[in-house]
Scaffold this motif. Structure first.
Motif, PDB file in Angstrom:
ATOM      1  N   SER A 163       0.817  -1.267  -0.281  1.00  0.00           N
ATOM      2  CA  SER A 163      -0.027  -0.079  -0.008  1.00  0.00           C
ATOM      3  C   SER A 163       0.838   1.274   0.148  1.00  0.00           C
ATOM      4  CB  SER A 163      -0.836   0.157   1.258  1.00  0.00           C
ATOM      5  OG  SER A 163      -1.668  -1.256   1.348  1.00  0.00           O
ATOM      6  N   SER A 164       0.550   2.284  -0.635  1.00  0.00           N
ATOM      7  CA  SER A 164       1.097   3.498  -0.441  1.00  0.00           C
ATOM      8  C   SER A 164       0.790   4.311   0.554  1.00  0.00           C
ATOM      9  CB  SER A 164       0.908   4.620  -1.868  1.00  0.00           C
ATOM     10  OG  SER A 164      -0.574   4.673  -1.834  1.00  0.00           O
ATOM     11  N   GLU A 165       1.592   5.232   1.026  1.00  0.00           N
ATOM     12  CA  GLU A 165       1.271   6.066   2.124  1.00  0.00           C
ATOM     13  C   GLU A 165       0.056   7.058   1.951  1.00  0.00           C
ATOM     14  OE1 GLU A 165       5.609   6.703   4.100  1.00  0.00           O
ATOM     15  OE2 GLU A 165       5.038   8.104   3.003  1.00  0.00           O
ATOM     16  N   PHE A 191       2.956  12.731   0.284  1.00  0.00           N
ATOM     17  CA  PHE A 191       1.438  12.936   0.679  1.00  0.00           C
ATOM     18  C   PHE A 191       0.925  14.358  -0.216  1.00  0.00           C
ATOM     19  CE2 PHE A 191       3.118  10.965   4.245  1.00  0.00           C
ATOM     20  CZ  PHE A 191       2.182  10.021   4.630  1.00  0.00           C
ATOM     21  N   VAL A 192       1.751  14.799  -1.256  1.00  0.00           N
ATOM     22  CA  VAL A 192       1.399  15.694  -1.985  1.00  0.00           C
ATOM     23  C   VAL A 192      -0.145  15.462  -2.731  1.00  0.00           C
ATOM     24  CG1 VAL A 192       1.886  17.197  -4.143  1.00  0.00           C
ATOM     25  CG2 VAL A 192       3.473  16.693  -2.318  1.00  0.00           C
ATOM     26  N   GLY A 193      -0.996  16.160  -2.690  1.00  0.00           N
ATOM     27  CA  GLY A 193      -2.279  15.967  -3.289  1.00  0.00           C
ATOM     28  C   GLY A 193      -3.280  15.226  -2.265  1.00  0.00           C
ATOM     29  N   ILE A 203      -2.993  19.878   5.655  1.00  0.00           N
ATOM     30  CA  ILE A 203      -1.709  18.897   5.421  1.00  0.00           C
ATOM     31  C   ILE A 203      -0.844  19.907   4.633  1.00  0.00           C
ATOM     32  CG2 ILE A 203      -0.819  16.799   4.264  1.00  0.00           C
ATOM     33  CD1 ILE A 203      -2.572  16.128   6.613  1.00  0.00           C
ATOM     34  N   VAL A 204       0.371  20.004   5.191  1.00  0.00           N
ATOM     35  CA  VAL A 204       1.398  20.993   4.612  1.00  0.00           C
ATOM     36  C   VAL A 204       2.336  20.149   4.039  1.00  0.00           C
ATOM     37  CG1 VAL A 204       2.926  23.084   4.842  1.00  0.00           C
ATOM     38  CG2 VAL A 204       0.786  23.092   6.013  1.00  0.00           C
ATOM     39  N   THR A 205       2.773  20.268   2.552  1.00  0.00           N
ATOM     40  CA  THR A 205       3.766  19.478   2.196  1.00  0.00           C
ATOM     41  C   THR A 205       4.680  20.606   1.516  1.00  0.00           C
ATOM     42  OG1 THR A 205       2.576  19.065   0.102  1.00  0.00           O
ATOM     43  CG2 THR A 205       2.361  17.395   1.761  1.00  0.00           C
ATOM     44  N   GLY A 206       5.787  20.054   0.840  1.00  0.00           N
ATOM     45  CA  GLY A 206       6.744  20.726   0.056  1.00  0.00           C
ATOM     46  C   GLY A 206       5.813  20.613  -1.482  1.00  0.00           C
ATOM     47  N   ARG A 207       6.660  21.409  -2.320  1.00  0.00           N
ATOM     48  CA  ARG A 207       6.439  21.345  -3.856  1.00  0.00           C
ATOM     49  C   ARG A 207       7.149  20.539  -4.589  1.00  0.00           C
ATOM     50  NH1 ARG A 207       3.136  26.165  -4.845  1.00  0.00           N
ATOM     51  NH2 ARG A 207       2.876  25.150  -6.758  1.00  0.00           N
ATOM     52  N   ARG A 208       6.515  19.852  -5.511  1.00  0.00           N
ATOM     53  CA  ARG A 208       7.223  18.969  -6.599  1.00  0.00           C
ATOM     54  C   ARG A 208       7.259  19.498  -7.622  1.00  0.00           C
ATOM     55  NH1 ARG A 208       4.751  13.176  -6.456  1.00  0.00           N
ATOM     56  NH2 ARG A 208       5.846  13.165  -4.478  1.00  0.00           N
ATOM     57  N   ALA A 209       8.559  19.734  -8.170  1.00  0.00           N
ATOM     58  CA  ALA A 209       8.650  20.133  -9.645  1.00  0.00           C
ATOM     59  C   ALA A 209       8.206  19.205 -10.430  1.00  0.00           C
ATOM     60  CB  ALA A 209      10.311  20.527  -9.767  1.00  0.00           C
ATOM     61  N   SER A 210       7.747  19.621 -11.714  1.00  0.00           N
ATOM     62  CA  SER A 210       7.365  18.874 -12.964  1.00  0.00           C
ATOM     63  C   SER A 210       8.106  19.166 -14.278  1.00  0.00           C
ATOM     64  CB  SER A 210       5.803  18.988 -13.057  1.00  0.00           C
ATOM     65  OG  SER A 210       5.426  20.385 -13.360  1.00  0.00           O
TER      66      SER A 210
END
Length: 273
Positions: A163-165, A191-193, A203-210
């Motif tokens: 399972s994914s987190e 946990f982004v999204g 829920i505060v996460t970092g930003r992911r580059a695309s």
């Protein structure tokens, strides 16, 4: 020539001993639970006293010793030690904190993270679900919340290792439950999204580059701040895994959940001593 395998005259059978690096308060906690349980079920006699039962169970949990080793040195059977172990785990698990009580302890931000507790390989169809491609090992996935000091305050039910987190977080409705108790959580990029309310995120996460959209300098700095805050409070799982019975769990998901929640109670008791 016949060998003499009997012990020498005047000697006694060796008893396995180990150092138990736990406080007397933790021992008293477990002994008190056993004593209260015996009174509740009106059991007037046990082979050993509640204090000795607590000592044996804590030694098994801390050092993951074979039940037969602990039984032989205390004049009880391995099945009796196993029964005491499951009994104490159940009593401790019932005291594990619920998520709706976390907010009462103060603080507004917690850390959300996941970990894989390794298990022994299962046979047949039960083997594949527990295999984690991320960790390249068999195990059960747990999510946990730690407070601003890095102490564990809540742990989820076990899910198969594959399972994914983020899927496990959605299954446990983490976002909704945190919003209900007025808490926010820091989480890694896995946990982004997860939070579906960008105007009022919990829920505060970092930003992911695309591709074609690199991170700006401000976004990179925000990622560093989130990572630094998380790194300072990530010792909760490390404290939990000091219990060597988690080296390789031999239980199914339901019993493993009970075990982890029992160890959470013991870990918090040690941290607060």
């Amino acid at each position: 020539m016949r060998k003499n395998t009997s012990p020498a005259e005047g000697t006694e059978e060796l008893v396995y001993q180990c150092r138990l690096p736990l406080s007397s308060a933790t021992l008293d906690l477990v002994a008190g639970l056993v004593r209260g349980h015996l009174k509740k079920i009106r059991s007037r006699w046990r082979k050993l006293s509640p204090g000795r039962i607590a000592l044996i169970v804590l030694a098994v949990l801390r050092h993951d010793q074979r039940l037969s080793d602990m039984a032989g040195g205390n004049d009880v059977s391995a099945s009796t030690v196993r029964r005491w172990l499951l009994e104490v785990i159940g009593l401790l698990s019932a005291r594990a904190p619920r998520l709706d009580r976390v907010a009462r302890k103060g603080g507004v931000v917690v850390l959300l993270d996941g970990t894989l507790v390794r298990t022994r390989r299962r046979t047949g169809d039960e083997n594949r679900p527990n295999y984690s491609g991320k960790h390249k090992a068999h195990g059960l996935l747990f999510l946990a919340l730690t407070d601003e000091r890095g102490n564990l305050v809540w742990i989820s039910a076990a899910k198969p290792g594959r399972s994914s987190e983020i899927t496990t977080a959605r299954h446990n409705k983490i976002t909704t439950r945190l919003r209900e108790v007025g808490l926010g959580a820091l989480a890694d990029l896995g946990f982004v999204g997860l939070d579906d309310d960008p105007d009022d995120p919990v829920i505060v996460t970092g930003r992911r580059a695309s591709r074609g959209h690199p991170l700006t300098a401000a976004q990179k700095e925000a990622n560093r701040l989130v990572s630094r805050e998380r790194a300072a409070n990530e010792h909760g799982f490390a404290d939990l895994k000091n219990w060597r019975i988690l080296t390789k769990v031999r239980m199914n998901a339901r019993h493993a959940t009970t075990l982890l929640r029992a160890l959470l109670v013991l870990t918090n008791a040690e941290v607060r001593r």
